[in-house]
Design an enzyme around this catalytic site. Structure first.
Site, PDB file in Angstrom:
ATOM      1  N   GLY A  84       0.822  -1.227   0.000  1.00 37.22           N
ATOM      2  CA  GLY A  84       0.000   0.000   0.000  1.00 37.22           C
ATOM      3  C   GLY A  84       0.841   1.257   0.000  1.00 37.22           C
ATOM      4  O   GLY A  84       2.060   1.217   0.130  1.00 37.22           O
ATOM      5  N   ARG A  87       3.694   6.202   1.828  1.00 32.35           N
ATOM      6  CA  ARG A  87       4.161   7.602   1.889  1.00 32.35           C
ATOM      7  C   ARG A  87       3.589   8.411   0.737  1.00 32.35           C
ATOM      8  O   ARG A  87       4.180   9.398   0.315  1.00 32.35           O
ATOM      9  CB  ARG A  87       5.670   7.638   1.827  1.00 32.35           C
ATOM     10  CG  ARG A  87       6.182   6.873   0.629  1.00 32.35           C
ATOM     11  CD  ARG A  87       7.605   7.148   0.408  1.00 32.35           C
ATOM     12  NE  ARG A  87       8.102   6.265  -0.628  1.00 32.35           N
ATOM     13  CZ  ARG A  87       9.182   6.518  -1.300  1.00 32.35           C
ATOM     14  NH1 ARG A  87       9.849   7.613  -1.055  1.00 32.35           N
ATOM     15  NH2 ARG A  87       9.588   5.677  -2.207  1.00 32.35           N
ATOM     16  N   ASP A 119       8.613   6.178   7.633  1.00 30.56           N
ATOM     17  CA  ASP A 119       8.322   7.537   8.125  1.00 30.56           C
ATOM     18  C   ASP A 119       7.408   8.319   7.192  1.00 30.56           C
ATOM     19  O   ASP A 119       7.054   9.462   7.471  1.00 30.56           O
ATOM     20  CB  ASP A 119       9.626   8.315   8.353  1.00 30.56           C
ATOM     21  CG  ASP A 119      10.434   8.496   7.073  1.00 30.56           C
ATOM     22  OD1 ASP A 119       9.988   8.028   6.003  1.00 30.56           O
ATOM     23  OD2 ASP A 119      11.522   9.095   7.142  1.00 30.56           O
ATOM     24  N   GLY A 120       7.056   7.722   6.049  1.00 28.61           N
ATOM     25  CA  GLY A 120       6.153   8.393   5.119  1.00 28.61           C
ATOM     26  C   GLY A 120       6.797   9.529   4.343  1.00 28.61           C
ATOM     27  O   GLY A 120       6.112  10.267   3.644  1.00 28.61           O
ATOM     28  N   ASP A 246       4.238  -4.794  -7.495  1.00 26.73           N
ATOM     29  CA  ASP A 246       3.638  -3.545  -6.989  1.00 26.73           C
ATOM     30  C   ASP A 246       4.174  -2.324  -7.737  1.00 26.73           C
ATOM     31  O   ASP A 246       3.662  -1.225  -7.556  1.00 26.73           O
ATOM     32  CB  ASP A 246       3.874  -3.391  -5.485  1.00 26.73           C
ATOM     33  CG  ASP A 246       5.340  -3.527  -5.106  1.00 26.73           C
ATOM     34  OD1 ASP A 246       5.916  -4.599  -5.373  1.00 26.73           O
ATOM     35  OD2 ASP A 246       5.915  -2.574  -4.569  1.00 26.73           O
TER      36      ASP A 246
HETATM   37  P1  AMP Z   1       8.865   1.413  -3.284  1.00 28.35           P
HETATM   38  O1  AMP Z   1      10.197   0.822  -3.020  1.00 28.35           O
HETATM   39  O2  AMP Z   1       8.899   2.926  -3.313  1.00 28.35           O
HETATM   40  O3  AMP Z   1       8.170   0.850  -4.476  1.00 28.35           O
HETATM   41  O4  AMP Z   1       7.994   1.088  -2.005  1.00 28.35           O
HETATM   42  C1  AMP Z   1       7.675  -0.215  -1.580  1.00 28.35           C
HETATM   43  C2  AMP Z   1       6.712  -0.122  -0.426  1.00 28.35           C
HETATM   44  O5  AMP Z   1       7.305   0.513   0.705  1.00 28.35           O
HETATM   45  C3  AMP Z   1       5.456   0.672  -0.704  1.00 28.35           C
HETATM   46  O6  AMP Z   1       4.380   0.082  -0.038  1.00 28.35           O
HETATM   47  C4  AMP Z   1       5.777   2.028  -0.151  1.00 28.35           C
HETATM   48  O7  AMP Z   1       4.633   2.776   0.175  1.00 28.35           O
HETATM   49  C5  AMP Z   1       6.564   1.657   1.098  1.00 28.35           C
HETATM   50  N1  AMP Z   1       7.492   2.727   1.495  1.00 28.35           N
HETATM   51  C6  AMP Z   1       8.630   3.101   0.867  1.00 28.35           C
HETATM   52  N2  AMP Z   1       9.216   4.117   1.499  1.00 28.35           N
HETATM   53  C7  AMP Z   1       8.449   4.413   2.561  1.00 28.35           C
HETATM   54  C8  AMP Z   1       8.525   5.365   3.633  1.00 28.35           C
HETATM   55  N3  AMP Z   1       9.522   6.241   3.722  1.00 28.35           N
HETATM   56  N4  AMP Z   1       7.552   5.351   4.559  1.00 28.35           N
HETATM   57  C9  AMP Z   1       6.539   4.478   4.488  1.00 28.35           C
HETATM   58  N5  AMP Z   1       6.409   3.552   3.535  1.00 28.35           N
HETATM   59  C10 AMP Z   1       7.344   3.508   2.583  1.00 28.35           C
HETATM   60 MG    MG Z   2       6.560   1.020  -5.395  1.00 29.44          MG
END
Ligand code: AMP
Ligand code: MG
Length: 487
Positions: A84, A87, A119-120, A246
């Protein structure tokens, strides 16, 4: 400024979950994409201070109804049932000037119900990288999410070290991923699954609605878009780096730019991402991975399809296999374009294989090679011939290949083909060391190099002093060997 609608928010929970941005200390606008805003129907663009407030999430944009989207995903092959938007926030959709519904999303806007331990937030580096690379892809005509705005937060985010934080605003045809379907499929909620699939058909593949089996037609159409997308990536050496389910868009756009990078010296096995230890997402693996992701998509759709039992599986499997001929056909077309051959040239395959061997063995820079070839086709002078030979460590072998190529290349005699060849071969790509340079300068408070690089990579066929300077391949000491997610 934008007229928001909220169709996705009407889908069953937890596909969309209401969530608010967490304000940041001191938002300052880095960049705003006014032409894109116009395309989205914006009439009046407010002052910079207001844009910074809106695109940091500090003040709600009028009409926005922020929510986080639920999705699952196979990350490096391992299934995670709930990821999900941890952030990111969907502000809503706008109908653009072409009548297309498009998502507007903040990224780095604070924690959501899907944040888990995160941390979002987002550091500035990945925001600038995504801005540059996605706008370059758009300029190349490659389906991609777009960059609408970037804002610094005035706060630090802590990763390996404390870095400046930023919020990115991105526009997508939708943020629906293979993982979105997996999210619903694991919950075995057939009603929600049907609602999602119908939403996707209406939004992205309306022609599937009237097919005998709309869900099979949806799969077929999604396979076709992915096949074209991956062929186009590879035609310019793009390596996504994290092709998890994803990060695989159902609408067939390039999405979730993380440790992505462009190949410089041609090497089919090239990997940049520090987290891709098993080389799963290496350059040449990308078509097979896209197909694997589509097979995961197909699995989620089975309960909605008409056929049953073995026939159902056979039909879905066949549909996934269509990826290969569709990919090959697009690749053949692109190869002919890149080499300045006739559109349906039967020589494209063998010549490209020969050139790839030259580029690999002769340690040639892919973008520089095709640019030099284009210049040579435009004016076959000794100077341009010599320029080509300086790109390789094996000039004799390349000279042999050039001889074979010249027999069938038509670009030198055909203005239209020459223009197609130019459009297939950018002068400049956002090279890794240049992107890094821009990020380093921004961390010192200087955004001028970012704006200069953005200006040239969004006009990738324009020859200028700036373009030539920034297009040059990295010297040995400038080379970036590893890229990081930085999330
Ligand atoms: P990504 O690597 O950007 O495709 O992210 C993979 C998952 O990790 C997704 O569900 C993102 O929303 C979550 N995510 C990545 N970075 C953060 C963050 N700093 N805080 C919260 N969730 C994160
Ligand atoms: Mg992603």
């Amino acid at each position: 400024m934008l007229s928001f609608e909220h169709l996705y928010a009407t889908l069953p929970d937890p596909l969309w979950v209401a969530s608010q941005a967490t304000p940041v200390a001191q938002p300052e606008l880095i960049a705003f994409n006014a032409p894109l805003a116009e395309e989205l129907g914006a009439k009046e663009i407010p002052d910079t201070a207001t844009l910074a407030q809106w695109f940091s999430g500090n003040q709600p944009m009028p009409g926005a109804n922020p929510g986080a989207l639920g999705y699952a995903g196979h990350q490096f092959g391992n299934f995670v049932p709930q990821l999900g938007d941890g952030r990111a926030l969907l502000l809503g959709e706008v109908i653009d000037q072409h009548g297309t519904r498009r998502d507007v999303q903040l990224k780095g806007s604070g924690r959501t119900p899907f944040s888990r331990g995160g941390d979002g937030r987002s550091p500035l580096g990945p925001v600038l990288r995504e801005y540059l690379v996605s706008e370059f892809m758009a300029a190349m005509g490659i389906p991609t999410t777009r960059a609408l705005a970037a804002v610094t937060s005035g706060e630090r985010v802590v990763r390996q070290m404390a870095e400046p934080g930023a919020v990115f605003t991105r526009v997508a045809n939708s943020h629906i991923r293979v993982g979105t379907f997996q999210f619903i499929a694991t919950r075995q909620d057939e009603q929600a699954l049907k609602a999602l699939a119908d939403h996707v058909i209406a939004r992205h593949y309306p022609e599937a609605a009237s097919a005998e089996d709309p869900y099979l037609a949806l799969l077929e159409a999604a396979v076709a878009r992915q096949a074209v997308l991956i062929a186009r990536w590879m035609s310019i050496g793009f390596i996504h780096g994290v092709m998890n389910t994803d990060n695989s868009s159902i609408a067939g756009e390039t999405i979730d730019y993380g440790p992505c990078a462009f190949m410089e010296q041609f090497d089919p096995q090239k990997v940049f991402s520090s987290i891709d230890q098993g080389r799963r997402y290496a350059f040449e693996n990308q078509p097979a991975i896209a197909q694997w992701n589509l097979a995961r998509f197909a699995e989620t759709l089975l309960p909605l399809m008409r056929e049953e039992g073995d026939a159902l599986i056979a039909q879905a499997t066949d549909t996934i296999r269509h990826f290969e001929p569709l990919f090959d056909a697009e690749q053949r077309r692109l190869h002919a374009d890149k080499l300045g051959l006739e559109a349906q040239s039967e020589h494209a395959k063998a010549l490209m294989e020969g050139l790839e061997i030259q580029m690999h063995q002769g340690r040639m820079d892919m973008t520089a090679t095709f640019d030099a070839l284009t210049q040579y086709a435009a004016s076959p002078s000794d100077e341009h011939y010599e320029a080509l030979l300086t790109l390789t460590t094996q000039p004799d072998e390349l000279a042999q290949w050039l001889k074979a190529w010249q027999v069938v290349a038509v670009a030198s005699k055909d203005a239209e083909r020459l223009s197609v060849m130019r459009q297939a071969n950018p002068i400049i790509i956002p090279r890794n060391h240049r992107v890094q340079e821009v990020i380093d300068a921004a961390y010192d408070g200087d955004f001028a190099p970012f704006h200069t690089l953005l200006a040239v990579v969004t006009k990738p066929f324009d020859d200028s002093a700036d373009a030539r300077r920034l297009a040059a391949p990295a010297t040995q000491s400038e080379q970036v060997l590893r890229t990081f997610c930085g999330t």
